[in-house]
Design a protein around this motif. Structure first.
Motif, PDB file in Angstrom:
ATOM      1  N   ARG A 168      -6.889 -13.328  32.537  1.00 12.01           N
ATOM      2  CA  ARG A 168      -5.945 -12.799  31.557  1.00 12.01           C
ATOM      3  C   ARG A 168      -6.590 -12.531  30.208  1.00 12.01           C
ATOM      4  NH1 ARG A 168      -2.784 -16.481  30.068  1.00 12.01           N
ATOM      5  NH2 ARG A 168      -4.020 -18.191  30.911  1.00 12.01           N
ATOM      6  N   GLY A 169      -7.902 -12.785  30.117  1.00 16.97           N
ATOM      7  CA  GLY A 169      -8.598 -12.532  28.870  1.00 16.97           C
ATOM      8  C   GLY A 169      -8.635 -13.708  27.915  1.00 16.97           C
ATOM      9  N   SER A 170      -8.100 -14.866  28.335  1.00 19.09           N
ATOM     10  CA  SER A 170      -8.113 -16.059  27.486  1.00 19.09           C
ATOM     11  C   SER A 170      -9.435 -16.807  27.673  1.00 19.09           C
ATOM     12  CB  SER A 170      -6.953 -16.987  27.827  1.00 19.09           C
ATOM     13  OG  SER A 170      -5.715 -16.329  27.647  1.00 19.09           O
ATOM     14  N   THR A 171      -9.965 -17.357  26.590  1.00 17.54           N
ATOM     15  CA  THR A 171     -11.203 -18.118  26.668  1.00 17.54           C
ATOM     16  C   THR A 171     -10.958 -19.436  27.397  1.00 17.54           C
ATOM     17  OG1 THR A 171     -11.984 -17.150  24.594  1.00 17.54           O
ATOM     18  CG2 THR A 171     -13.063 -19.181  25.330  1.00 17.54           C
ATOM     19  N   VAL A 172     -11.789 -19.730  28.389  1.00 18.15           N
ATOM     20  CA  VAL A 172     -11.615 -20.966  29.157  1.00 18.15           C
ATOM     21  C   VAL A 172     -12.079 -22.151  28.326  1.00 18.15           C
ATOM     22  CG1 VAL A 172     -11.936 -19.743  31.327  1.00 18.15           C
ATOM     23  CG2 VAL A 172     -13.901 -20.854  30.248  1.00 18.15           C
ATOM     24  N   ARG A 173     -11.610 -23.338  28.696  1.00 14.31           N
ATOM     25  CA  ARG A 173     -11.998 -24.545  27.971  1.00 14.31           C
ATOM     26  C   ARG A 173     -13.460 -24.875  28.227  1.00 14.31           C
ATOM     27  NH1 ARG A 173      -6.763 -27.183  29.693  1.00 14.31           N
ATOM     28  NH2 ARG A 173      -7.952 -28.088  31.370  1.00 14.31           N
ATOM     29  N   PRO A 174     -14.124 -25.545  27.293  1.00 13.42           N
ATOM     30  CA  PRO A 174     -15.489 -26.013  27.543  1.00 13.42           C
ATOM     31  C   PRO A 174     -15.518 -26.947  28.743  1.00 13.42           C
ATOM     32  CG  PRO A 174     -14.956 -26.180  25.215  1.00 13.42           C
ATOM     33  CD  PRO A 174     -13.677 -25.852  25.919  1.00 13.42           C
ATOM     34  N   GLY A 175     -16.590 -26.865  29.518  1.00 12.63           N
ATOM     35  CA  GLY A 175     -16.714 -27.727  30.681  1.00 12.63           C
ATOM     36  C   GLY A 175     -17.477 -27.069  31.802  1.00 12.63           C
ATOM     37  N   LEU A 176     -17.424 -27.718  32.978  1.00 14.09           N
ATOM     38  CA  LEU A 176     -18.166 -27.280  34.151  1.00 14.09           C
ATOM     39  C   LEU A 176     -17.363 -26.249  34.944  1.00 14.09           C
ATOM     40  CD1 LEU A 176     -20.594 -27.774  36.160  1.00 14.09           C
ATOM     41  CD2 LEU A 176     -19.145 -29.512  37.219  1.00 14.09           C
ATOM     42  N   GLY A 219     -23.114 -15.940  54.501  1.00  9.50           N
ATOM     43  CA  GLY A 219     -22.629 -17.224  54.005  1.00  9.50           C
ATOM     44  C   GLY A 219     -22.576 -17.242  52.495  1.00  9.50           C
ATOM     45  N   PRO A 220     -21.761 -18.127  51.916  1.00 10.90           N
ATOM     46  CA  PRO A 220     -21.589 -18.132  50.462  1.00 10.90           C
ATOM     47  C   PRO A 220     -22.820 -18.686  49.740  1.00 10.90           C
ATOM     48  CG  PRO A 220     -20.403 -19.954  51.437  1.00 10.90           C
ATOM     49  CD  PRO A 220     -20.924 -19.141  52.578  1.00 10.90           C
ATOM     50  N   LEU A 221     -23.024 -18.197  48.525  1.00  8.69           N
ATOM     51  CA  LEU A 221     -24.019 -18.739  47.606  1.00  8.69           C
ATOM     52  C   LEU A 221     -23.279 -19.402  46.460  1.00  8.69           C
ATOM     53  CD1 LEU A 221     -26.506 -15.721  47.436  1.00  8.69           C
ATOM     54  CD2 LEU A 221     -26.852 -17.865  48.674  1.00  8.69           C
ATOM     55  N   LEU A 222     -23.817 -20.487  45.933  1.00 14.65           N
ATOM     56  CA  LEU A 222     -23.139 -21.245  44.892  1.00 14.65           C
ATOM     57  C   LEU A 222     -24.049 -21.445  43.690  1.00 14.65           C
ATOM     58  CD1 LEU A 222     -21.487 -24.029  47.086  1.00 14.65           C
ATOM     59  CD2 LEU A 222     -20.364 -22.030  46.122  1.00 14.65           C
ATOM     60  N   ALA A 223     -23.446 -21.506  42.522  1.00 18.45           N
ATOM     61  CA  ALA A 223     -24.151 -21.814  41.281  1.00 18.45           C
ATOM     62  C   ALA A 223     -23.191 -22.547  40.365  1.00 18.45           C
ATOM     63  CB  ALA A 223     -24.682 -20.549  40.609  1.00 18.45           C
ATOM     64  N   LYS A 224     -23.723 -23.242  39.367  1.00 21.00           N
ATOM     65  CA  LYS A 224     -22.916 -23.978  38.404  1.00 21.00           C
ATOM     66  C   LYS A 224     -23.241 -23.492  37.000  1.00 21.00           C
ATOM     67  CE  LYS A 224     -23.398 -28.101  41.298  1.00 21.00           C
ATOM     68  NZ  LYS A 224     -23.954 -29.474  41.354  1.00 21.00           N
ATOM     69  N   VAL A 225     -22.219 -23.437  36.154  1.00 22.31           N
ATOM     70  CA  VAL A 225     -22.414 -23.098  34.748  1.00 22.31           C
ATOM     71  C   VAL A 225     -21.584 -24.068  33.914  1.00 22.31           C
ATOM     72  CG1 VAL A 225     -22.888 -20.658  35.138  1.00 22.31           C
ATOM     73  CG2 VAL A 225     -20.544 -21.398  34.755  1.00 22.31           C
ATOM     74  N   VAL A 226     -21.993 -24.273  32.691  1.00 24.78           N
ATOM     75  CA  VAL A 226     -21.269 -25.141  31.773  1.00 24.78           C
ATOM     76  C   VAL A 226     -21.033 -24.368  30.485  1.00 24.78           C
ATOM     77  CG1 VAL A 226     -21.308 -27.262  30.423  1.00 24.78           C
ATOM     78  CG2 VAL A 226     -22.247 -27.252  32.734  1.00 24.78           C
ATOM     79  N   ARG A 227     -19.757 -24.215  30.117  1.00 27.83           N
ATOM     80  CA  ARG A 227     -19.440 -23.596  28.829  1.00 27.83           C
ATOM     81  C   ARG A 227     -19.382 -24.688  27.780  1.00 27.83           C
ATOM     82  NH1 ARG A 227     -15.069 -22.729  25.584  1.00 27.83           N
ATOM     83  NH2 ARG A 227     -15.447 -21.106  24.062  1.00 27.83           N
ATOM     84  N   LEU A 228     -20.159 -24.528  26.719  1.00 27.37           N
ATOM     85  CA  LEU A 228     -20.237 -25.515  25.659  1.00 27.37           C
ATOM     86  C   LEU A 228     -19.171 -25.265  24.611  1.00 27.37           C
ATOM     87  CD1 LEU A 228     -24.122 -25.487  25.244  1.00 27.37           C
ATOM     88  CD2 LEU A 228     -22.749 -27.063  26.607  1.00 27.37           C
ATOM     89  N   GLU A 229     -18.963 -26.299  23.753  1.00 27.26           N
ATOM     90  CA  GLU A 229     -18.013 -26.162  22.651  1.00 27.26           C
ATOM     91  C   GLU A 229     -18.447 -25.013  21.745  1.00 27.26           C
ATOM     92  OE1 GLU A 229     -15.304 -27.719  22.077  1.00 27.26           O
ATOM     93  OE2 GLU A 229     -15.339 -29.609  23.201  1.00 27.26           O
TER      94      GLU A 229
END
Length: 704
Positions: free
Chosen positions: A676-684, A694-704
């Motif tokens: 919806r265009g809203s900024t997600v909360r900081p976190g994983l 088969g699926p590929l996976l990755a992780k990201v962390v949005r900081l404050e």
């Protein structure tokens, strides 16, 4: 449309400003009111004014709304609502002049069209035994046997290995710096060196502390002496050296004594003033707050008799939004151990984890309750933990460490283990953690699952092994496929429920409808590779019920009724209204939802066929999925197979963003915003790229 309740909110704030509730306020005078949505054609202001006059006529003073003064919750409300989400703006705490007025008002409000339900504000006490229990000299020289029991060679005696196998668990996980665990209790000592520390990059290990009671002071420091030792068992810093004249202890999720601090602690004070009891209203506020700040689990070592709708709804909200409530089973095993203790009993519906207590001989502690929903037991007799570093007024001096007993101190062993699991496999969610703790427990009672010890004694090492990184985890939701009539009867629900069941309160003639769906396992999951492929339904994403014609309340429910090596079948129930005389049912045909909304959430865990990470095509396209930088504030570049479809999830499994990787470069720049265009909360956050291999996976962390 959500009801704003502007007048009621103003009245609540005014009441608090004029007469702040003292710590010793009598909860027998307080009621929790679940407000109905305003009828169509009636303005919020007009409805609020009518209800405010109604409260005044009944001798009731509004105190607080469930979300009043809870930070972060307003931001959480910007997320898209789910069919059965709890709306905190519709829950109001009111106070009567005395208990007789409260009883009369409770009866009157139950018949009020503006009220869905009303219940007393239940009192919960800490699940702790008196200091020094059992007091026999044999137990006087206790150590932390719950982490490692040496049996006859140790100071406690007992049976070697009658512990949670912490050392083997720590070989797999010691927690993670980005992980939060909450403790809802009498507060926590903010300066206890076993728990607090300044972080190298700034900030503190204990963070976001809050007092959710009506105390005039917002302080969350422990003024009773229960919350600090509970937090110590769960997450005292491990391997960081000695304190207080060569003394020290280890916590379950306490880090490695170096750069990994194990977990961050979120202290939530639910017991007002210097008391050691809490009410169901403040417990629900604590659960909502822990969920809103991203805690993966909240320890709740409080228990009491009598159910609470509000506690149950808060637990459902938490489990479906990424936070697990771990509740102590209570200490009534001497007299009425099988009597349900709340909120722990709601674990029977998959809404949390209920923990009883075991002793050094791998027996259930004789005082440990074992009401319905007991998942497992954990060490709870003479557990050494830290106390406050300051004196408590009107209390005798205490040492810095003390052996304590009770299911209060068994529960944080399980909460700390959830921290280890969430650090090792952040994608675990919902009822996954309950199932893993159960199925990895060591059977210590009657063979198999039994009433007094549940699935057995907590084994943290076995739980970590059950989610080895080599195992794949698949979460998904599927719609109901096959609908079959399963008999007619009168449906009687003791409490109003979600959807149409909020209006349809009385007995109603229905046809029970069985809902089934068969799911085919992806080819990547393989049986016979040293570990089974396990499947279970989740509460989150499930919108069917048990199918009973007599139910105390509605809660999501499904079960796996059949499976083979390549598929499994899920089952749940709905109801079709067959009563043509039901006035409240006008325009409605189904309870609690129509068939097109029947869904099953599920988890698959097991060995997977690994695809080599290499150039898989003549064009030499990169078959890896990566995010650079993986820690970002404004944007991260996600790269992978060109043209691949990616989905970004939060830890609870909610979809934040869908996109396609650029057909030429195989990249997508994520700006940290949702659909919806809203900024997600900081976190994983987790990124999945679906592709034929088969699926590929990755992780990201949005900081404050």
């Amino acid at each position: 449309m959500r009801r704003s309740l502007p007048l009621l909110r103003a009245l609540a704030i005014l009441a608090l400003c004029l007469t702040v509730a003292p710590a010793h306020a009598d909860p027998t005078r307080e009621l929790i009111v679940h407000l109905a949505r305003a009828p169509l054609g009636v303005s919020d202001a007009r409805s609020d004014a009518r209800f405010a006059a109604r409260l005044d006529a009944l001798g009731l003073t509004p105190l607080r709304r469930l979300d009043d003064a809870l930070p972060i919750l307003p931001a959480a409300r910007s997320e898209p609502p789910r069919p059965f989400d709890l709306d905190p703006t519709r829950f109001l705490l009111v106070r009567a002049r005395d208990s007789i007025v409260a009883l009369a008002a409770c009866t009157a409000l139950r018949a009020d069209p503006d009220v869905v339900w009303v219940e007393p504000n239940a009192v919960r006490g800490p699940a702790v035994l008196p200091p020094g229990f059992p007091g026999d000299p044999f137990f006087a020289d206790s150590r932390q046997w719950g982490l490692m029991n040496l049996g006859p060679a140790g100071s406690m005696g007992g049976i070697a290995g009658a512990d949670i196998h912490a050392r083997a668990a720590w070989a797999a996980s010691v927690g993670a710096n980005g992980l939060r665990l909450a403790v809802a209790d009498t507060g926590v000592d903010p300066d206890q060196p076993e728990l607090q520390m300044a972080l190298p990059g700034g900030g503190w290990r204990m963070e976001l502390g809050v007092n959710v009671t009506a105390d005039p002071s917002p302080a969350w420091a422990d003024t009773f002496g229960h919350g600090t030792p509970v937090a110590g068992v769960m997450a005292a810093r491990t391997h960081e050296g000695a304190h207080f004249d060569s003394l020290g202890m280890a916590g379950v999720c306490g880090g490695d004594g170096a750069l990994n601090v194990g977990c961050h602690l979120v202290p939530i004070k639910i017991a007002p003033g210097r008391t050691g009891s809490a009410t169901s209203f403040d417990i629900a506020r604590a659960i909502l707050y822990a969920t809103a700040v991203g805690a993966r689990a909240v320890n709740l070592s409080f228990a009491g008799s009598g159910p609470s709708r509000l506690e149950r709804l808060a637990m459902l909200h938490a489990i479906t939004h990424g936070c697990v409530v771990v509740a102590a089973a209570g200490n009534h095993g001497y007299q009425d151990g099988a009597t349900p203790q709340y909120p722990a009993a709601y674990a029977a519906d998959g809404l949390g984890v209920q923990v009883g207590a075991s002793d050094p001989w791998d027996q259930r502690a004789v005082w440990s309750s074992y009401g319905p929903g007991l998942d497992l037991v954990a060490p709870g007799v003479d557990i050494w933990s830290c106390l406050m570093t300051y004196a408590i007024p009107d209390r005798p001096p205490h040492p810095y460490y003390l052996a304590v007993s009770g299911t209060s101190f068994a529960a944080p062993f399980a909460t700390g283990t959830i921290g280890l699991l969430a650090a090792a496999r952040p994608e675990l969610m919902d009822t996954d953690l309950q199932r893993i703790l159960r199925e990895s427990a060591d059977d210590i009672g009657a063979p198999g699952v039994d009433a007094e010890t549940g699935w057995g004694r907590l084994n943290a090492a076995a739980a970590l092994a059950a989610v080895d990184p080599a195992l794949g985890i698949w979460h998904d939701e599927v719609a109901g496929e096959v609908f079959t009539g399963a008999g007619f009867d009168t449906l009687i629900a003791a409490e109003p429920g979600p959807g149409v069941m909020e209006r349809v309160r009385g007995p109603v003639r229905v046809e029970r409808i069985e809902v089934r769906t068969t799911v085919t396992l992806p080819d990547s999951f393989m049986s016979g590779l040293g570990a089974p492929v396990r499947v279970w339904p989740r509460v989150g994403g499930t919108y069917t019920t048990r199918g009973a014609f007599r139910m105390p309340y509605w809660t999501p429910w499904a079960q796996v009724i059949a499976r083979d090596g390549r598929s499994f079948t899920l089952q749940g129930f709905l109801y079709r209204i067959a009563d043509t005389t039901c006035a409240a049912c006008a325009g409605e045909s189904w309870l609690p939802l129509p068939p097109d909304q029947a869904r099953f959430g599920f988890t698959v865990l097991g060995p997977v066929r690994r695809v080599a990470i290499a150039s898989a095509s003549a064009a030499g396209r990169d078959e890896r999925l990566a995010a650079r930088p993986s820690l970002f504030r404004s944007a991260t570049l996600i790269s992978g197979p060109a043209g691949g479809r990616i989905t970004i999830f939060d830890p609870s499994g909610r979809v934040m963003r869908r996109a396609s990787l650029d057909g030429r470069m195989g990249a997508f720049a994520w700006d940290g915003r949702d659909e919806r265009g809203s900024t997600v909360r900081p976190g994983l956050y987790f990124v999945r790229c679906d592709r034929p291999a088969g699926p590929l996976l990755a992780k990201v962390v949005r900081l404050e």
